[in-house]
Design an enzyme around this catalytic site. Structure first.
Site, short mmCIF file in Angstrom:
data_model
loop_
_atom_site.label_atom_id
_atom_site.label_comp_id
_atom_site.label_asym_id
_atom_site.label_seq_id
_atom_site.Cartn_x
_atom_site.Cartn_y
_atom_site.Cartn_z
N LYS A 78 0.94 -1.18 -0.09
CA LYS A 78 -0.18 0.11 0.18
C LYS A 78 1.02 1.35 -0.17
O LYS A 78 2.00 1.06 0.40
CB LYS A 78 -0.87 0.05 1.35
N GLY A 177 -24.19 4.08 2.18
CA GLY A 177 -23.19 4.50 1.16
C GLY A 177 -23.34 4.32 -0.15
O GLY A 177 -23.06 2.91 -0.53
N GLY A 179 -21.85 5.25 -3.01
CA GLY A 179 -20.86 5.74 -4.07
C GLY A 179 -20.51 4.82 -5.26
O GLY A 179 -21.71 4.07 -5.63
N VAL A 181 -19.33 1.83 -5.41
CA VAL A 181 -19.42 0.47 -5.17
C VAL A 181 -21.07 0.22 -4.83
O VAL A 181 -21.77 -0.61 -5.55
CB VAL A 181 -18.75 -0.20 -4.11
#
Ligand code: NAD
Length: 344
Positions: A78, A177, A179, A181
């Protein structure tokens, strides 16, 4: 570094400062034994450097577990860019980040994450080939979110079937949520005949979800709205002690990373009889998609087939948890650690 609470045997942790663009970034590679460490490049205004270091280490280890369980020939890594993406980000800064990634010669491959976009990754891609998710021939222009949503949808379907032996028809799912996805997930759920409740802090995203057939619920009601399934698709740590005390959902399965607020939550869910589908297992559709893109394999059917395998692995984890009398979160970790150990 070696005594850092989140260090956990990281293979490589390196930082970079570029004064001319203001770039301050860290790349962490937890493991590259199974292959290059593919993972998101996050940009966030951390309160201090230690918060940034902690985040990159935790997320990087999580990617090792995710790619291992997804059966991909990839490691876990990451990167984080320290700074406000709305005020600090510039094409030059993203290119400076690209040069930083390039120095690792492919040991780390950067992908989109919160605070970065496909356009930012494309900017990095001008100076390094080690970026994923920027392929214009890809069905979603490189965006892995539809694949993430597919994996989560199939996992919700599998969890409902495993627990209640029924399809999603007329089952109520609460999505937190809507968004990238969440929106695709809602679409799948509606198509499958489920009733969808939704909340979002963003009015535009909420309206798009309502247009798909979802019903709006208040932000503080979504987890106690009578839905059988709660699907967290917004931010991390949504499942905390208050959530457990208040929720009436009996299955939790969503896309958000790091859903459980602390280590004790998985067991508390189990004691309350709530079936938890481990986040990094069921949201792996995006990394599978990104992997295919790095290989130049853009056949959506092939990608979908690979994403579909997530549901089978989820059932394997549920069965293992039941046999051992432990939480699915623990069973998933054990399986991932077993895979990582057998590779070393
Ligand atoms: P996104 O930013 O497109 O969507 C998140 C949505 O949540 C936004 O509409 C936002 O307004 C809403 N939101 C933020 N805070 C909220 C709150 N308190 N209550 C309700 N809604 C809130 O992000 P995304 O790409 O859809 O990803 C969703 C989650 O899934 C994130 O946690 C992300 O890390 C994780 N994830 C995404 C992918 C992917 O392929 N995009 C892959 C794996 C994991």
């Amino acid at each position: 570094m070696f005594n850092h609470p989140s260090f956990n045997g990281h293979e490589l942790v390196t930082h970079h400062v570029d004064e001319s663009t203001g770039l301050r970034a860290i790349i962490a590679v937890h493991s590259s034994k199974r292959g290059p460490a593919l993972g998101g490049c996050r940009m966030f205004e951390y309160v201090d450097d230690d918060q940034a270091l902690n985040d990159v280490l935790r997320l990087s280890q999580g990617m090792s577990y995710k790619t291992a369980l997804a059966g991909l020939p990839l490691g876990g890594g990451k990167s984080v860019i320290v700074g406000n993406p709305h005020t600090l980000k510039s094409p030059d800064l993203m290119q400076a980040m690209g040069r930083f990634v390039d120095r690792l010669n492919g040991r780390y491959i950067a992908a989109e994450d919160s605070g970065t976009s496909v356009a930012d990754l494309a900017e990095m891609g001008r100076v390094t080939e080690h970026v994923a998710g920027v392929n214009h021939n890809h069905a979603a222009g490189g965006d892995p979110s539809p694949s993430t949503a597919l994996g989560v949808f199939l996992s919700i379907e599998a969890a409902v079937k495993w627990r209640y032996d029924k399809s999603l028809h007329n089952v109520t799912v609460a999505v937190q949520g809507a968004g990238n996805v969440g929106r695709h997930l809602i679409n799948h759920l509606i198509q499958a005949g489920a009733s969808v409740l939704v909340c979002d802090v963003n009015r535009d995203n909420l309206d798009k979800a309502i247009a798909l057939g979802a019903t709006e619920v208040g932000l503080d009601q979504i987890h106690r709205s009578g839905a059988l399934v709660f699907a967290p698709c917004a931010m991390g740590a949504a499942i905390n002690d208050q959530f457990i005390a208040e929720t009436d959902a009996t299955i939790i399965a969503g896309a958000a990373n790091n859903q459980l607020a602390h280590d004790g939550i998985a067991q508390k869910l189990m004691f309350k009889g709530i079936l938890y589908a481990p986040d990094y297992l069921i949201n792996a559709g995006g990394i599978i998609d990104a992997y295919y893109q790095t290989q130049g394999l853009l056949d959506q059917q092939q990608i979908n087939q690979s994403v579909s395998a997530i549901a089978g692995r989820l059932i394997q984890v549920f069965e293992s948890a039941r046999t051992q009398g432990c939480s699915p979160a623990m069973a998933a970790d054990q399986l991932a650690e077993h895979i990582l150990r057998s590779d070393s």
